[in-house]
Design an enzyme around this catalytic site. Sequence first.
Site, PDB file in Angstrom:
ATOM      1  N   GLY A  37       0.840  -1.207   0.000  1.00 48.48           N
ATOM      2  CA  GLY A  37       0.000   0.000   0.000  1.00 48.48           C
ATOM      3  C   GLY A  37       0.867   1.246   0.000  1.00 48.48           C
ATOM      4  O   GLY A  37       1.892   1.291   0.679  1.00 48.48           O
ATOM      5  N   ARG A  94       0.823  -4.830  -5.254  1.00 45.47           N
ATOM      6  CA  ARG A  94       0.902  -6.056  -4.451  1.00 45.47           C
ATOM      7  C   ARG A  94       1.136  -7.182  -5.456  1.00 45.47           C
ATOM      8  O   ARG A  94       0.473  -7.224  -6.492  1.00 45.47           O
ATOM      9  CB  ARG A  94      -0.386  -6.264  -3.665  1.00 45.47           C
ATOM     10  CG  ARG A  94      -0.706  -5.093  -2.725  1.00 45.47           C
ATOM     11  CD  ARG A  94      -1.757  -5.467  -1.707  1.00 45.47           C
ATOM     12  NE  ARG A  94      -2.244  -4.292  -0.972  1.00 45.47           N
ATOM     13  CZ  ARG A  94      -1.666  -3.780   0.113  1.00 45.47           C
ATOM     14  NH1 ARG A  94      -0.573  -4.321   0.599  1.00 45.47           N
ATOM     15  NH2 ARG A  94      -2.190  -2.719   0.722  1.00 45.47           N
ATOM     16  N   ASP A 146       5.681  -5.122   5.968  1.00 41.14           N
ATOM     17  CA  ASP A 146       6.301  -6.418   6.263  1.00 41.14           C
ATOM     18  C   ASP A 146       6.224  -7.407   5.099  1.00 41.14           C
ATOM     19  O   ASP A 146       7.151  -8.194   4.895  1.00 41.14           O
ATOM     20  CB  ASP A 146       5.760  -7.027   7.561  1.00 41.14           C
ATOM     21  CG  ASP A 146       4.259  -7.113   7.584  1.00 41.14           C
ATOM     22  OD1 ASP A 146       3.603  -6.673   6.604  1.00 41.14           O
ATOM     23  OD2 ASP A 146       3.716  -7.626   8.587  1.00 41.14           O
ATOM     24  N   THR A 182       4.438   2.409   5.594  1.00 35.12           N
ATOM     25  CA  THR A 182       3.054   1.926   5.632  1.00 35.12           C
ATOM     26  C   THR A 182       2.278   2.800   6.601  1.00 35.12           C
ATOM     27  O   THR A 182       2.795   3.132   7.673  1.00 35.12           O
ATOM     28  CB  THR A 182       2.944   0.451   6.076  1.00 35.12           C
ATOM     29  OG1 THR A 182       1.580   0.190   6.457  1.00 35.12           O
ATOM     30  CG2 THR A 182       3.832   0.094   7.252  1.00 35.12           C
ATOM     31  N   ASP A 210       2.708  -0.798  11.692  1.00 37.92           N
ATOM     32  CA  ASP A 210       2.763  -2.106  12.356  1.00 37.92           C
ATOM     33  C   ASP A 210       4.078  -2.845  12.101  1.00 37.92           C
ATOM     34  O   ASP A 210       4.086  -4.056  11.929  1.00 37.92           O
ATOM     35  CB  ASP A 210       1.575  -2.971  11.915  1.00 37.92           C
ATOM     36  CG  ASP A 210       1.535  -3.165  10.408  1.00 37.92           C
ATOM     37  OD1 ASP A 210       2.272  -2.451   9.688  1.00 37.92           O
ATOM     38  OD2 ASP A 210       0.781  -4.026   9.936  1.00 37.92           O
ATOM     39  N   MET A 235      -8.350   2.669   8.783  1.00 40.98           N
ATOM     40  CA  MET A 235      -7.582   1.534   8.227  1.00 40.98           C
ATOM     41  C   MET A 235      -6.745   0.840   9.297  1.00 40.98           C
ATOM     42  O   MET A 235      -6.593   1.341  10.411  1.00 40.98           O
ATOM     43  CB  MET A 235      -6.716   1.998   7.067  1.00 40.98           C
ATOM     44  CG  MET A 235      -7.464   1.993   5.761  1.00 40.98           C
ATOM     45  SD  MET A 235      -6.359   2.261   4.371  1.00 40.98           S
ATOM     46  CE  MET A 235      -7.380   1.652   3.030  1.00 40.98           C
ATOM     47  N   ILE A 240      -9.081   7.278   1.706  1.00 43.78           N
ATOM     48  CA  ILE A 240      -8.806   8.709   1.921  1.00 43.78           C
ATOM     49  C   ILE A 240      -7.562   8.856   2.803  1.00 43.78           C
ATOM     50  O   ILE A 240      -6.755   9.762   2.633  1.00 43.78           O
ATOM     51  CB  ILE A 240     -10.026   9.377   2.604  1.00 43.78           C
ATOM     52  CG1 ILE A 240     -11.157   9.537   1.585  1.00 43.78           C
ATOM     53  CG2 ILE A 240      -9.675  10.708   3.245  1.00 43.78           C
ATOM     54  CD1 ILE A 240     -12.467   9.987   2.179  1.00 43.78           C
TER      55      ILE A 240
HETATM   56  O1  F6P Z   1      -1.202  -0.292   3.375  1.00 41.42           O
HETATM   57  C1  F6P Z   1      -1.875  -0.721   4.461  1.00 41.42           C
HETATM   58  C2  F6P Z   1      -3.348  -0.702   4.172  1.00 41.42           C
HETATM   59  O2  F6P Z   1      -3.779   0.615   3.883  1.00 41.42           O
HETATM   60  C3  F6P Z   1      -4.171  -1.319   5.284  1.00 41.42           C
HETATM   61  O3  F6P Z   1      -4.464  -0.424   6.317  1.00 41.42           O
HETATM   62  C4  F6P Z   1      -5.391  -1.752   4.526  1.00 41.42           C
HETATM   63  O4  F6P Z   1      -6.044  -2.806   5.212  1.00 41.42           O
HETATM   64  C5  F6P Z   1      -4.828  -2.214   3.213  1.00 41.42           C
HETATM   65  O5  F6P Z   1      -3.641  -1.503   3.032  1.00 41.42           O
HETATM   66  C6  F6P Z   1      -5.731  -1.994   2.027  1.00 41.42           C
HETATM   67  O6  F6P Z   1      -5.086  -2.463   0.905  1.00 41.42           O
HETATM   68  P1  F6P Z   1      -5.578  -2.228  -0.590  1.00 41.42           P
HETATM   69  O7  F6P Z   1      -5.363  -0.784  -0.902  1.00 41.42           O
HETATM   70  O8  F6P Z   1      -4.734  -3.119  -1.414  1.00 41.42           O
HETATM   71  O9  F6P Z   1      -7.021  -2.568  -0.602  1.00 41.42           O
END
Ligand code: F6P
Length: 329
Positions: A19, A80, A111, A134, A138, A178, A261
């Site tokens: 992300g 990803r 991670d 991130t 975490d 999030m 957002i």
């Molecule tokens: O990057 C971390 C994060 O924003 C998490 O808080 C959230 O659960 C996830 O990514 C969402 O991922 P994506 O944008 O791939 O749906």
Amino acid sequence: MAQFNSSSLKKIGVFTSGGDAPGMNAAIRSVVRAAISSKLEIEAVLQGYKGMLKGEFAPLNLRSVANTIQRGGTFIKTGRSPEFHQPEQRQKAADHLRARGIQALVCIGGDGSFTGAHLLWKEQGIPYVGVPGTIDNDIYGTDVTIGFDTAVNTALEAIDRIRDTAASHDRLFIVEVMGRNSGFIALDVGLAGGAEAVFIPESPLPVEAVIDKIQAGVKGGKTSSILIAAEGQKPGRAYDLAESIRKKSGFEAKVCILGHIQRGGAPTAADRILGSRLGAHAVDLLHQGVCDVMAGVRNGQLINLDMSQCLAQRKVIPQGYLDLVDRLR
Ligand code: F6P
């Protein structure tokens, strides 16, 4: 900590993965300019591991990163890449890197991204340093990750607005923030936003206990309340919570899901500074032949931590914040 022979280091690569997070551009800019100041060539691997697998690279120079420090997102793109879980794909990625003359990497991500880079080192001998980027915060071993401060402030701004309308209508709100496996955003936002209660994956709160808190508030003259929920494994869970509260108590809660957002927008000063410090630190570590580590910050000081340790441990939430939210409601 692992070491490699950096005496013939000429070209390094930088990529962002997972992300996006505000402040990643500041980190890339720092990597690029620190590398050039150390007489290294620098290339971007575009779109994280996806680009590494497709062989998509872009040379970077001092001007490539002009006017990027203030921008959210990551201008070299991210992604990803489930394919990267397969060893033969990692072999392919290493072949692309070698063919391009990229001898070491700076991996900016969380991670999952670090795990990929760690395996690439172990299996293919490609040295790297991880930079924690991130919004979730975490990552074990660093006090804070790039993007967290901006995400918290973005969510907080939204909550302040919600508080206006909640107070005007005497309403109960559940705001979902999030955090897939962690409640760091929820905790900070809950404390800074004056929430009644915070639902986080690390310390689950029974709905009944929250209903008691809302009822106690109503008895004490409270007319509106805000609950914060980390999305956890199920984005949209705030709707389930609202339904459960309604069924068990009759309280009707409005739900607001902040979602992506929180990932956008101009990085705060704290995230720009963190990105700038960690990017240059990562380059310096590679220059010294140090790899398979995370470049982080602890008590304000730059540190590096063995990646196996970083990946093996879970960052502990500040329980005191949770207690304080409850005490101050
Ligand atoms: O990057 C971390 C994060 O924003 C998490 O808080 C959230 O659960 C996830 O990514 C969402 O991922 P994506 O944008 O791939 O749906």
